[in-house]
Design a protein around this motif. Structure first.
Motif, mmCIF file in Angstrom:
data_model
loop_
_atom_site.group_PDB
_atom_site.id
_atom_site.type_symbol
_atom_site.label_atom_id
_atom_site.label_comp_id
_atom_site.label_asym_id
_atom_site.label_seq_id
_atom_site.Cartn_x
_atom_site.Cartn_y
_atom_site.Cartn_z
ATOM 1 N N THR A 132 0.844 -1.196 0.000
ATOM 2 C CA THR A 132 0.000 0.000 0.000
ATOM 3 C C THR A 132 0.876 1.242 0.000
ATOM 4 O OG1 THR A 132 -1.750 -1.164 1.161
ATOM 5 C CG2 THR A 132 -1.809 1.253 1.257
ATOM 6 N N PHE A 133 1.947 1.220 0.780
ATOM 7 C CA PHE A 133 2.875 2.351 0.817
ATOM 8 C C PHE A 133 3.446 2.620 -0.572
ATOM 9 C CE2 PHE A 133 7.063 4.273 1.329
ATOM 10 C CZ PHE A 133 6.720 5.405 2.034
ATOM 11 N N THR A 134 3.789 1.564 -1.290
ATOM 12 C CA THR A 134 4.326 1.720 -2.642
ATOM 13 C C THR A 134 3.307 2.415 -3.539
ATOM 14 O OG1 THR A 134 5.746 -0.210 -2.383
ATOM 15 C CG2 THR A 134 5.265 0.479 -4.632
ATOM 16 N N LYS A 135 2.036 2.023 -3.429
ATOM 17 C CA LYS A 135 0.987 2.686 -4.217
ATOM 18 C C LYS A 135 0.864 4.157 -3.830
ATOM 19 C CE LYS A 135 -1.986 -1.251 -5.194
ATOM 20 N NZ LYS A 135 -3.306 -1.840 -4.962
ATOM 21 N N LEU A 136 0.899 4.431 -2.544
ATOM 22 C CA LEU A 136 0.811 5.820 -2.087
ATOM 23 C C LEU A 136 1.987 6.631 -2.622
ATOM 24 C CD1 LEU A 136 -0.202 5.223 1.639
ATOM 25 C CD2 LEU A 136 -1.659 6.173 -0.159
ATOM 26 N N GLU A 137 3.168 6.050 -2.537
ATOM 27 C CA GLU A 137 4.381 6.717 -2.989
ATOM 28 C C GLU A 137 4.365 6.998 -4.486
ATOM 29 O OE1 GLU A 137 8.818 5.919 -1.311
ATOM 30 O OE2 GLU A 137 7.843 4.270 -2.344
ATOM 31 N N ARG A 138 3.716 6.113 -5.225
ATOM 32 C CA ARG A 138 3.629 6.255 -6.684
ATOM 33 C C ARG A 138 2.402 7.046 -7.120
ATOM 34 N NH1 ARG A 138 5.271 0.075 -8.197
ATOM 35 N NH2 ARG A 138 7.484 0.307 -7.722
ATOM 36 N N ALA A 139 1.624 7.519 -6.165
ATOM 37 C CA ALA A 139 0.403 8.288 -6.444
ATOM 38 C C ALA A 139 -0.576 7.482 -7.283
ATOM 39 C CB ALA A 139 0.740 9.622 -7.112
ATOM 40 N N SER A 140 -0.668 6.196 -6.973
ATOM 41 C CA SER A 140 -1.592 5.345 -7.717
ATOM 42 C C SER A 140 -2.615 4.728 -6.776
ATOM 43 C CB SER A 140 -0.821 4.242 -8.457
ATOM 44 O OG SER A 140 -0.187 3.382 -7.541
ATOM 45 N N GLY A 141 -3.635 4.143 -7.347
ATOM 46 C CA GLY A 141 -4.684 3.527 -6.554
ATOM 47 C C GLY A 141 -5.758 4.528 -6.185
ATOM 48 N N ASN A 142 -6.862 4.000 -5.714
ATOM 49 C CA ASN A 142 -7.994 4.836 -5.328
ATOM 50 C C ASN A 142 -7.953 5.025 -3.813
ATOM 51 O OD1 ASN A 142 -10.251 6.382 -5.497
ATOM 52 N ND2 ASN A 142 -11.642 4.708 -5.988
ATOM 53 N N ILE A 143 -7.285 6.037 -3.381
ATOM 54 C CA ILE A 143 -7.032 6.299 -1.966
ATOM 55 C C ILE A 143 -8.306 6.776 -1.284
ATOM 56 C CG2 ILE A 143 -5.655 7.703 -0.375
ATOM 57 C CD1 ILE A 143 -3.611 7.901 -2.778
ATOM 58 N N SER A 144 -8.494 6.337 -0.050
ATOM 59 C CA SER A 144 -9.688 6.726 0.700
ATOM 60 C C SER A 144 -9.383 7.839 1.690
ATOM 61 C CB SER A 144 -10.241 5.512 1.458
ATOM 62 O OG SER A 144 -9.395 5.189 2.539
ATOM 63 N N VAL A 145 -10.449 8.499 2.136
ATOM 64 C CA VAL A 145 -10.263 9.564 3.127
ATOM 65 C C VAL A 145 -9.839 8.995 4.477
ATOM 66 C CG1 VAL A 145 -11.764 11.224 1.992
ATOM 67 C CG2 VAL A 145 -12.722 9.700 3.716
ATOM 68 N N ASP A 146 -10.182 7.754 4.759
ATOM 69 C CA ASP A 146 -9.710 7.145 6.005
ATOM 70 C C ASP A 146 -8.201 6.947 5.961
ATOM 71 O OD1 ASP A 146 -12.297 7.142 6.947
ATOM 72 O OD2 ASP A 146 -12.501 4.960 7.015
ATOM 73 N N THR A 147 -7.675 6.551 4.818
ATOM 74 C CA THR A 147 -6.223 6.398 4.667
ATOM 75 C C THR A 147 -5.536 7.753 4.803
ATOM 76 O OG1 THR A 147 -6.481 4.452 3.256
ATOM 77 C CG2 THR A 147 -4.375 5.620 3.124
ATOM 78 N N ILE A 148 -6.100 8.768 4.170
ATOM 79 C CA ILE A 148 -5.518 10.114 4.257
ATOM 80 C C ILE A 148 -5.509 10.596 5.708
ATOM 81 C CG2 ILE A 148 -5.835 12.547 3.612
ATOM 82 C CD1 ILE A 148 -6.949 11.474 0.906
ATOM 83 N N ALA A 149 -6.617 10.414 6.413
ATOM 84 C CA ALA A 149 -6.700 10.837 7.816
ATOM 85 C C ALA A 149 -5.730 10.047 8.695
ATOM 86 C CB ALA A 149 -8.123 10.690 8.335
#
Length: 175
Positions: A132-149
């Motif tokens: 999941t961190f790799t996806k976040l780092e690559r700005a990919s995937g459908n990120i949720s507001v819970d993950t952002i918070a």
């Protein structure tokens, strides 16, 4: 993120989005059904009424894609939905879901380097799997507001405004 006895998750972003939706519904004098009608995709498909109601009740984990549909339908910005009335820079109102993903990636990278952490350590700190961190780092995937918070909470940042911070190094055309 954990739910309370009423099924609501303590996430200020969920609260901000729900308040903004309700404020806009009242301002426009619309029923919930008519409000939900505003949310159509570019292909003409409607966002499910249930998704809208669950969002207003703060009972679903809204994704950036869903927020983009809502922002477009209301002719509001992501910043307006996420910040919930808090002041954000004017440029932040021009960000779309892709730009938000990129800014989140820059925040994570900036904070990881500032704290001199390895990628796996940063993944642990923000409470996500390395994949999941790799996806976040690559700005990919459908990120949720819970993950952002959750990321904001782990980094001790304000979830409503940290994505719009002037301290984040600029990059791309989103700033």
């Amino acid at each position: 993120m954990k739910r309370d006895d009423g099924g609501v998750v303590n996430n200020p972003l969920r609260a901000n989005i729900a308040q903004t939706l309700e404020r806009e519904r009242a301002r426009r004098g619309l029923s919930h059904m008519h409000m939900a009608e505003l949310f159509r995709t570019a292909e003409g498909e409607k966002l499910a009424y249930r998704t809208y109601i669950q969002t207003v009740r703060q009972k679903n984990n809204v994704t950036l894609t869903t927020l983009q549909i809502m922002a477009n339908g209301l002719q509001l910005s992501f910043a307006a939905l996420l910040a919930g009335g808090k002041k954000v820079p004017e440029w932040a109102h021009r960000l779309d879901d892709n730009a938000i993903r990129k800014r989140l990636a820059r925040v994570i990278d900036f904070e990881r380097q500032r704290r001199t952490l390895h990628r796996y350590e940063m993944a642990e700190l923000i409470g996500v799997a390395e994949a999941t961190f790799t996806k976040l780092e690559r700005a990919s995937g459908n990120i949720s507001v819970d993950t952002i918070a959750a990321i904001a909470r782990a980094l001790k940042l304000d979830p409503a405004t940290f994505l719009f911070s002037e301290k984040i190094p600029p990059g791309g055309a989103d700033t």
